[in-house]
Scaffold this active site. Structure first.
Site, PDB file in Angstrom:
ATOM      1  N   ARG A  50       0.848  -1.208   0.000  1.00 28.06           N
ATOM      2  CA  ARG A  50       0.000   0.000   0.000  1.00 28.06           C
ATOM      3  C   ARG A  50       0.876   1.248   0.000  1.00 28.06           C
ATOM      4  O   ARG A  50       0.555   2.258  -0.611  1.00 28.06           O
ATOM      5  CB  ARG A  50      -0.961  -0.002   1.198  1.00 28.06           C
ATOM      6  CG  ARG A  50      -1.699   1.324   1.381  1.00 28.06           C
ATOM      7  CD  ARG A  50      -3.075   1.212   2.031  1.00 28.06           C
ATOM      8  NE  ARG A  50      -3.152   0.277   3.124  1.00 28.06           N
ATOM      9  CZ  ARG A  50      -2.681   0.487   4.360  1.00 28.06           C
ATOM     10  NH1 ARG A  50      -2.113   1.631   4.663  1.00 28.06           N
ATOM     11  NH2 ARG A  50      -2.790  -0.439   5.284  1.00 28.06           N
ATOM     12  N   TYR A 102     -15.172  16.305 -17.113  1.00 27.52           N
ATOM     13  CA  TYR A 102     -15.552  14.894 -17.123  1.00 27.52           C
ATOM     14  C   TYR A 102     -16.701  14.693 -16.124  1.00 27.52           C
ATOM     15  O   TYR A 102     -16.633  15.163 -14.979  1.00 27.52           O
ATOM     16  CB  TYR A 102     -14.332  14.058 -16.732  1.00 27.52           C
ATOM     17  CG  TYR A 102     -14.622  12.592 -16.602  1.00 27.52           C
ATOM     18  CD1 TYR A 102     -14.895  11.823 -17.726  1.00 27.52           C
ATOM     19  CD2 TYR A 102     -14.639  11.974 -15.367  1.00 27.52           C
ATOM     20  CE1 TYR A 102     -15.167  10.478 -17.613  1.00 27.52           C
ATOM     21  CE2 TYR A 102     -14.907  10.622 -15.240  1.00 27.52           C
ATOM     22  CZ  TYR A 102     -15.176   9.879 -16.373  1.00 27.52           C
ATOM     23  OH  TYR A 102     -15.458   8.554 -16.262  1.00 27.52           O
ATOM     24  N   ASP A 173      -6.409  18.509 -15.165  1.00 28.67           N
ATOM     25  CA  ASP A 173      -6.627  17.135 -15.612  1.00 28.67           C
ATOM     26  C   ASP A 173      -6.159  17.082 -17.072  1.00 28.67           C
ATOM     27  O   ASP A 173      -6.792  17.665 -17.952  1.00 28.67           O
ATOM     28  CB  ASP A 173      -8.114  16.784 -15.469  1.00 28.67           C
ATOM     29  CG  ASP A 173      -8.442  15.360 -15.911  1.00 28.67           C
ATOM     30  OD1 ASP A 173      -7.681  14.797 -16.714  1.00 28.67           O
ATOM     31  OD2 ASP A 173      -9.470  14.819 -15.467  1.00 28.67           O
ATOM     32  N   LYS A 198      -6.846   5.996 -19.988  1.00 29.43           N
ATOM     33  CA  LYS A 198      -7.028   6.512 -21.339  1.00 29.43           C
ATOM     34  C   LYS A 198      -5.718   6.394 -22.133  1.00 29.43           C
ATOM     35  O   LYS A 198      -5.252   5.301 -22.352  1.00 29.43           O
ATOM     36  CB  LYS A 198      -7.564   7.944 -21.256  1.00 29.43           C
ATOM     37  CG  LYS A 198      -8.712   8.118 -20.228  1.00 29.43           C
ATOM     38  CD  LYS A 198      -9.964   7.318 -20.552  1.00 29.43           C
ATOM     39  CE  LYS A 198     -10.961   7.271 -19.399  1.00 29.43           C
ATOM     40  NZ  LYS A 198     -11.398   8.562 -18.877  1.00 29.43           N
TER      41      LYS A 198
HETATM   42  C1  LIG Z   1     -11.972   8.963 -17.664  1.00 27.73           C
HETATM   43  C2  LIG Z   1     -11.643  10.279 -17.107  1.00 27.73           C
HETATM   44  C3  LIG Z   1     -11.503  10.468 -15.724  1.00 27.73           C
HETATM   45  C4  LIG Z   1     -11.760   9.355 -14.732  1.00 27.73           C
HETATM   46  O1  LIG Z   1     -10.873   8.306 -14.885  1.00 27.73           O
HETATM   47  P1  LIG Z   1     -11.195   6.761 -14.535  1.00 27.73           P
HETATM   48  O2  LIG Z   1      -9.916   6.102 -14.815  1.00 27.73           O
HETATM   49  O3  LIG Z   1     -12.309   6.352 -15.431  1.00 27.73           O
HETATM   50  O4  LIG Z   1     -11.605   6.733 -13.104  1.00 27.73           O
HETATM   51  C5  LIG Z   1     -11.137  11.719 -15.279  1.00 27.73           C
HETATM   52  N1  LIG Z   1     -10.934  12.748 -16.130  1.00 27.73           N
HETATM   53  C6  LIG Z   1     -11.061  12.606 -17.460  1.00 27.73           C
HETATM   54  C7  LIG Z   1     -10.828  13.761 -18.348  1.00 27.73           C
HETATM   55  C8  LIG Z   1     -11.428  11.369 -17.987  1.00 27.73           C
HETATM   56  O5  LIG Z   1     -11.570  11.233 -19.308  1.00 27.73           O
END
Ligand SMILES: *Cc1c(COP(=O)(O)O)cnc(C)c1O
Length: 381
Positions: A50, A102, A173, A198
């Site tokens: 962890r 998002y 982000d 992604k």
């Molecule tokens: C998919 C996404 C998230 C969340 O990510 P997960 O891996 O699905 O929890 C956050 N911000 C953006 C821009 C995203 O496309």
């Protein structure tokens, strides 16, 4: 010697430090929960997974290197990463967030962060000066650029002038462009968040998230949070992300080239009302994006003439998959209003132009003519 990003996707700058004694080219998966001690006060540097695990540490070093951060922490999903960032704040703090985000982040901010006493102020950071909303209680500004799904471009340098002036954090982000095309820390951000699910992973097979810190102090706070709340990325998933990152540069270039072709093709279709892709000269954020990013990415949004046509396209696509998510090698088509943005309040959807005629494409790396053929048969009888 400082490597170029194409090389950094494959090799750490201090490769020797982390190389396994066996000479393995692919970093080993340390599938262990705990680590033996050599004696009292003698740790190998690893105590319990962890806190840290060598495979997770390796992917964290690679991502920190790609973003130019002091440290990166790997989480079990993008949302776990965003949640961990929100642990920096206390009841009574205010966080300014962009209006077009998002959907999962909107759900977190409006339901969990607000419940925890953090005031969330939603502002269209593309059109309104952030200065007008900063108060004594403001602790941070949170944004994505380009935004999801409307592809608004926000000037990171300009926002960072305000956040620096007021001594508050700028959190970006950077999922949509990946570190290959944009490095927000170099533009004045303090923290970068990624959904590693992604582009970093890139194969639609793993969930992951990252928080990259620009300072040692923030890095320490994030280390404390992951150690305490425990949403760390598992060793095998860390390895899958490491493997995905090896081809990040190639995937981003090919997906972007395909996206440009598709954007132009869509523009020529009479059933398409508008195509929103920052790589198009007429996109309002085109110039800012050229100044702050090395490319335009492979996400594009388009609006068609009717809701019925949306249903037809989503039913008929064969090669392109009708699925949530983005950033993988396969092209996916998403219907934001019922999928990614289902929990976003209607007034925000309306203000941002997310109607029942809007579709989003995450363009993959297939042959682009095959993608066009697929759309052609989906659009027309
Ligand atoms: C998919 C996404 C998230 C969340 O990510 P997960 O891996 O699905 O929890 C956050 N911000 C953006 C821009 C995203 O496309």
């Amino acid at each position: 010697m400082a490597y170029d990003i194409e090389t950094k996707c494959l090799h750490l700058e201090q490769q020797g430090e982390t190389c396994d004694k066996s000479g393995a080219i692919s970093f080993p998966i340390y599938q262990t929960a705990t680590f033996a001690h050599l004696g009292v006060g003698k740790s190998t540097g690893y105590d319990y997974s962890r806190l840290q695990n060598p495979t997770r540490e390796q992917v964290e070093k690679v991502v920190a290197g790609l973003e130019g951060g002091v440290d990166a922490v790997a989480f079990s999903s993008g949302m776990a990463a965003v949640s961990a960032v929100m642990e920096l704040f206390r009841p009574g703090d205010q966080v300014i967030v962009d209006e077009d985000l998002y959907g999962g982040s909107v759900r977190l901010f409006l339901n969990i962060s607000q419940k925890n006493g953090i005031e969330i102020t939603r502002v269209n950071l593309c059109t309104e000066p952030v200065e007008n909303y900063i108060t004594e209680r403001t602790k941070a500004v949170f944004l994505e650029t380009p935004t999801n799904p409307m592809m608004n471009v926000i000037d990171i340098r300009k926002i960072s002038e305000s956040t620096k002036k007021h001594g508050i954090l700028l959190i970006v982000d950077n999922t949509f462009l990946s570190p290959y095309f944009q490095n927000p820390l170099k533009l004045g951000a303090d923290i970068v968040v990624h959904s590693g699910t992604k582009y970093l992973g890139g194969h639609n097979d793993t969930l992951a998230g990252f928080v990259v810190s620009g300072t040692k102090e923030l890095a320490e706070q994030m280390r404390f949070t992951i150690k305490t709340t425990g949403a760390g990325l598992a060793p095998f998933d860390s390895w899958l992300i490491l493997r995905g990152i090896k081809t990040l540069a190639l995937r981003m270039e090919k997906a972007q080239a395909n996206a440009i072709r598709l954007a132009h093709w869509l523009q020529e279709q009479p059933e398409v009302v508008r195509v929103i892709y920052p790589g198009l000269n007429e996109h309002p954020g085109h110039i800012i994006m050229k100044q702050q990013a090395g490319g335009f990415g492979a996400m594009l949004t388009f609006e068609v003439t009717s809701k019925e046509l949306v249903a037809q396209i989503l039913e008929r696509v064969k090669l392109i998959q009708f699925a949530e998510s983005l950033g993988g090698v396969e092209t996916l088509i998403t219907y934001p209003i019922t999928q990614t943005h289902a929990d976003v309040p209607p007034e925000i959807l309306e203000r941002n132009g997310i109607t029942d005629r809007v579709l989003r494409l995450s363009v993959g790396i297939e042959n682009v003519d095959d993608l066009i053929c697929d759309l052609e048969q989906a659009f027309f009888d």
